[in-house]
Design an enzyme around this catalytic site. Structure first.
Site, PDB file in Angstrom:
ATOM      1  N   ILE B 467       0.830  -1.202   0.000  1.00  0.00           N
ATOM      2  CA  ILE B 467       0.000   0.000   0.000  1.00  0.00           C
ATOM      3  C   ILE B 467       0.867   1.256   0.000  1.00  0.00           C
ATOM      4  O   ILE B 467       0.417   2.339   0.338  1.00  0.00           O
ATOM      5  CB  ILE B 467      -0.969   0.000   1.204  1.00  0.00           C
ATOM      6  N   GLU B 723       2.072   3.848  11.475  1.00  0.00           N
ATOM      7  CA  GLU B 723       1.116   4.828  11.969  1.00  0.00           C
ATOM      8  C   GLU B 723       1.674   5.769  13.016  1.00  0.00           C
ATOM      9  O   GLU B 723       1.144   6.858  13.228  1.00  0.00           O
ATOM     10  CB  GLU B 723      -0.123   4.082  12.504  1.00  0.00           C
TER      11      GLU B 723
END
Lengths: 334, 756
Positions: B467, B723
């Site tokens: 991704i 993240e």
């Protein structure tokens, strides 16, 4: 995007064969130059022309940049980037070069023409999305979703109960400050109008401008003036680049020592159309350019401003932008 | 090189390695889902609702049917009952529907699918669809009439310890404040696309996804198919950030359309439709109360959140689970409330809980530092702990203060004049702020197939997800180093549900899950090669201890500088050397493997373990500059440090940390989805009006990777890094703006009007 017929106009005379109520949002014929507004709005199903007349062949004759003793002449189909990068424009009309340089992105500045740029449609999100039923600009009489809606980017000057859309451009604001004229050619021949008379008012929001059917913008004239060199364009925005103004000011000063002989102030990012603050200019004449006189002028410049909630801040931001621009122009070495 | 007998796999990592798919990406050779060639596709264009609540009273379809190239249109009237409703991102059945019925749950809901011979024809026909609505007054957000507020019922009880209220009353120094964070949308550059192709009973779905097996399992359920008949393909994903983590309502209708037409169907949803047909980060409100002793020790922690969700879904992110674990404190209370409005269901978005909730906590910590007249870094030090304050378990490792100290030193923090408004550069006020970053270290069960040829070429296959994180490369690096090969000798195949399953690429588990299973597969290969060698008369290792043998430098090596070339060592294993590895992380039940094959989200979570609490930590330092007159807030510079266990590939790790930091700046200064309060509709649903930072907004950003060895988090010591970069940055920016101006901004994003 609806299917449409495509024509190319090799000359202004051929373009003039397509007389249409061009100023109206729902015009059935549209001129296409850089396409940076028109094609977007067609894809969004906002504009649904039946015929698109490509006027890019006019570039051959109408994209010149001439700096002479009487002033500056810019071809209506000159690319924004070409004018922004022109050394003489940068030197003698910095507000023009800066306004163009701070607009859009390099890709858009390469594609977009000056004439198309001054006629750029509003970025009002309620206008740009036909799923909103209420928009007097798209559908006369349907109302205004922005009034009472999300209107942080909307205009505070020149607005009406019918429309609070903001004129999004920069270049026309600099033109407004510098007393520019727009050269038009159409079925009735050639004529010139003040840039301030090009865009029409918010009382009839579905009419965008005062061009006559079939008329094309072939150029702009900016008169030579003692204040042109001491001019600047200040653009305040939510990010550093590639973004429309939330407030902008094009100012030009003719100073005698520290005293203002002439001042020119155009406002953007907060008005329905390219805005000229003549009362503010007059208030400065004969006075030294100081924090206090600039502040007083700025107050006059925003007189009559009307906020609609989210955009209330633009009144104060607009004043501060004028002050900052005036002080910057007065401090410029010319 | 000498034989290395080490059994510590962490030594295999840490060498900067360029992306193995980099050239393919920059030359356009990388195939994204909508690039997959299919024969003679029809094109779909979505019609979405222009009202946020009510019913579809009817359609006027004559004009659309008359449009050139029109083929078919799906509405609730002709296909309503034919697929089952997509569950919400938490897997609960309570989700908004699409064209199952005439009901409209939210703005931009899919209410019809127009099919035509080209994309342009489908768009034109869709624009001609007339919809008659029976509209009702919708509720947009927190303050709208008609919202329903409900106390969140967590799966595990809200973090609670001692008597937070009583301790707050008695605390000598207190901070009590309310904060808010806005609605945000992921806006990956790759739009939400779906291409469906049937071959008899078998369905292939080309769709960008973060969960190959999740999409497969989900669609099988929605379409009542045997999962073995559903294949998902997504070799590269052009940005996801959580938005492609769970199936959305669109996919089943495209599959159904392809079935009806007996022809492949391709959908590319428009940018504005992406705001309403997928998920987003819902707006939050928060209240934080911190009580401290005069020397800065926390005695009371209270954090309550309110989050918007759709009418039927209880989806929430409950970031208090993280914030309650940040600092030592004897008295803790938390609560979360969900506010149901007429909106699409929110979902995962980069650090879903931490991005909003760390804004509240880390802003409040800065406010407390000022209330104490204490340096904000020292306040973190005073309250640092190696023990989870809620559960009493040890942190698997926690290097928060080394992050603060190293970043502070690079930033020059010691030169900071703590007085707000004291620093100035010409017409710009200058402020410095800092904040803690953190993210739980999660890992899921995963499977992989690995082969090694006698010529020293390895091939690994797993249904992994690229991704943008560099996932192909981290797997290649693991296999290459574990088998003693060069990275270019390893082929990685991912992005196809016909391959062994791995978890959703979410919750920052991807690197830990995939490298641990890849390493396990490599160990199995090594065991096979070593086992054959020690039994073979012709091997230098005949009769040796197979556990002492290593695959290194393209050889099978052992003690005494003995070695054997791979062609002999591998050929000896007989036939094709291929293994199938499954890795079930410690602490998960063996049944977790079953969930993996069903596409369920099964994970060992950093906050849910019995042995340790596992987090990565970091520290952000930011310089903000605010113009004295016109009040634009611009970023001057950033230094961020992170300690996240074993760094598999520093090159891609750097990009992950830095991109997270940039998004944090964006979350603080730019991004907000604006909602029309009366209509409950998104207004700025395009990339011109939904502001993201451009290059000019992003100053030099320095990333420090603080070395950290974690023996407990998982065998390879890998903590997720996808993240953490975004977390805390919004608070660091607001804290710096306070330092620059003396004005505390508690509502994001920070805009000119807040500072005028």
């Amino acid at each position: 995007m609806r299917p449409f017929a495509y024509d190319r106009a090799e000359t202004t005379a051929l373009a003039a064969r397509h007389p249409t109520a061009q100023g109206q949002t729902d015009a059935k014929v549209q001129f296409l130059a850089g396409g940076t507004t028109l094609l977007d709005l067609m894809k969004l199903d906002v504009l649904r022309p039946e015929r698109v007349v490509d006027i890019t062949p006019l570039k051959a004759r109408h994209s010149g940049i001439e700096v002479g003793p009487d002033g500056l002449r810019l071809g209506g189909l000159a690319a924004m980037a070409a004018v922004a990068d022109h050394p003489a424009v940068k030197r003698d009309y910095p507000a023009i070069a800066e306004a163009l340089q701070l607009a859009a992105s390099p890709q858009l500045r390469n594609m977009a023409t000056l004439g198309g740029n001054v006629l750029q449609r509003t970025r009002c999100p309620y206008y740009r999305d036909p799923s909103w039923a209420a928009c007097n600009k798209r559908t006369p009489g349907s109302g205004c979703a922005a009034i009472g809606g999300f209107n942080r980017q909307h205009a505070v000057l020149g607005v009406s109960e019918r429309c609070i859309a903001q004129y999004p451009g920069d270049f026309a604001v600099a033109l407004a400050a510098l007393d520019a004229e727009v050269e038009l050619v159409g079925p009735g021949g050639a004529r010139r109008i003040s840039i301030l008379d090009l865009h029409t008012g918010s009382d009839r929001p579905h009419i965008e401008h005062s061009l006559r059917p079939g008329e094309v913008i072939v150029g702009f004239r900016v008169p030579a003036a003692p204040w042109a060199r001491r001019s600047t364009y200040l653009k305040i925005r939510d990010r550093q680049s590639y973004e429309f103004a939330i407030a902008s000011a094009a100012v030009a000063l003719d100073l005698d020592g520290g005293v203002v002989r002439h001042a020119r102030i155009g406002l953007g990012g907060m008005a329905y159309k390219p805005w000229r603050a003549k009362a503010a200019e007059a208030a400065l004449v004969g006075k030294p350019l100081t924090e206090d006189t600039a502040t007083a002028a700025a107050r006059l410049a925003l007189e009559g401003a009307v906020g609609h909630g989210h955009n209330d801040y633009k009144v104060e931001l607009g004043r501060r932008t004028v002050v900052r621009a005036l002080l910057a122009a007065s401090a410029t070495e010319v | 090189m000498a034989y290395d007998a080490s059994d510590d796999p962490r030594q295999l990592f840490g060498r900067p390695t360029p992306r193995i798919d980099g050239v393919a990406k920059v030359t356009g050779a990388a195939r994204y889902a909508s690039d997959e060639p299919v024969a003679n596709p029809a094109y779909a264009y979505l019609v979405t609702s222009a009202v946020a609540r009510g019913r579809v009273a009817g359609f006027d379809l004559d004009q659309a049917r008359a449009a050139p190239g029109f083929i078919d249109v799906l509405t609730h009237e002709n296909v309503g009952g034919q697929v089952k409703t997509n569950p919400d991102p938490a897997g609960k059945p309570d989700n908004t529907t699409t064209l199952e019925s005439d009901k409209i749950w939210h703005d931009g809901q899919i209410i019809a699918v127009v099919l035509a011979e080209s994309f342009e024809a489908a768009r034109d026909a869709a624009h001609r669809v007339g919809v008659r609505y029976a509209a009702e007054a919708p509720s947009a957000s927190f303050d709208s009439p008609g919202v329903q507020v409900e106390a969140h019922k967590p799966q595990t009880p809200d973090a609670k310890k001692g008597d937070a209220a009583g301790a707050f009353e008695g605390a000598p120094v207190k901070v009590e404040a309310r904060y808010s964070t806005p609605t945000q949308h992921h806006n990956p550059i790759e739009l939400f696309t779906t291409t469906c192709v049937w071959d008899g009973p078998k369905l292939t779905i080309y769709e960008p996804t973060q969960s190959m097996w999740g999409l497969k399992g989900g669609l099988a359920k929605q379409l009542s198919l045997d999962p073995k008949d559903v294949r998902t393909v997504s070799r590269f994903v052009g940005g996801a950030f959580g938005s492609k983590g769970s199936p959305t309502g669109r996919t089943a209708w495209i599959a159904l359309a392809a079935k009806r037409l007996n022809r492949p169907v391709k959908l590319i949803a428009s940018r504005d439709q992406g705001f309403t047909i997928a998920t987003y980060r819902a707006e939050t409100r928060q209240q934080v109360k911190l009580g401290a002793t005069r020397d800065g020790k926390l005695v009371s922690f209270f954090h309550e959140g309110w989050e918007v969700t759709s009418r039927p879904s209880g989806y929430n992110v409950a970031g208090v689970e993280t914030t309650a674990r940040m600092y030592a404190c004897p008295n803790i209370a938390t609560a979360v409330n969900v506010v149901h409005a007429d909106r699409n269901t929110p979902g995962f978005m980069r650090a879903p809980p931490e991005t909003p909730y760390m804004f509240g906590l880390e802003s409040a910590m800065d406010e407390l530092a000022y209330a104490l007249n204490m340096d904000p870094v020292e306040l973190r030090r005073v309250n640092d702990t190696q023990t989870d304050p809620v559960d009493g378990r040890p942190f698997s490792s926690r290097s928060l203060m080394p992050c603060f100290d190293q970043a502070a030193a690079r930033f020059g923090w010691s030169r900071r004049d703590p007085k707000p408004g004291a620093m100035r550069d010409g017409d710009w006020q200058v402020g410095w702020g800092c904040a803690t970053a953190c993210y739980p270290s999660n890992i899921g069960p995963a499977a992989a197939r690995l082969s090694l040829t006698p010529s020293g070429k390895a091939a690994i296959q797993l249904a992994g997800h690229e991704i943008g994180t560099g996932a192909y490369t981290t797997v290649a690096v693991t296999v290459a180093h574990a088998l003693g090969l060069k990275v270019e000798d390893v082929t990685v195949t991912m992005g196809d549900s016909d391959l062994p399953p791995v978890p959703v690429a979410g919750g920052s588990n991807n690197a830990a899950s995939t490298t641990n299973v890849a390493y396990k597969a490599c160990q199995m290969v090594r065991d096979r090669v070593a086992g054959a060698a020690v039994k073979a008369q012709d091997s230098p290792f005949h009769g040796a201890d197979p556990a002492a043998l290593r695959l290194q430098d393209g050889l099978l090596r052992g003690p005494g500088n003995l070695s054997e070339p791979l062609d002999k060592a591998v050929a000896r294993t007989g036939g094709r050397l291929e293994v199938y590895a499954e890795n079930i992380p410690a602490g998960l039940p063996p049944s977790a493997a079953q969930g993996l094959y069903e596409g369920k989200m099964v994970m060992s979570r950093g906050t849910g373990r019995k042995d340790v609490t596992a987090f990565a930590f970091g520290a952000h330092f930011v310089e903000m500059r605010v113009h004295v007159r016109t009040r634009e807030a611009r970023v001057g510079r950033v230094v961020s440090a992170f300690a996240a266990g074993t760094i598999v590939n520093p090159t891609t790790a750097h990009s992950q940390f830095m991109s997270g930091a940039i998004w944090g700046l964006s979350a603080a200064l730019h991004e907000a989805t604006e909602i029309d309060a009366d209509a409950a509709r998104y207004v700025n649903d395009n990339l011109a009006d939904y502001l993201l930072p451009v290059n000019a907004d992003v100053p030099p950003i320095e990333i420090i990777m603080v070395p950290e060895k974690d023996d407990r988090v998982n065998p390879l010591g890998v903590k997720g890094i996808g993240e953490i970069g975004i977390t805390g940055m919004n608070a660091a920016v607001a804290n710096a703006v306070f330092h620059a101006t003396g004005k505390r901004i508690r509502d994001l994003p920070i805009r000119v009007e807040h500072l005028l």
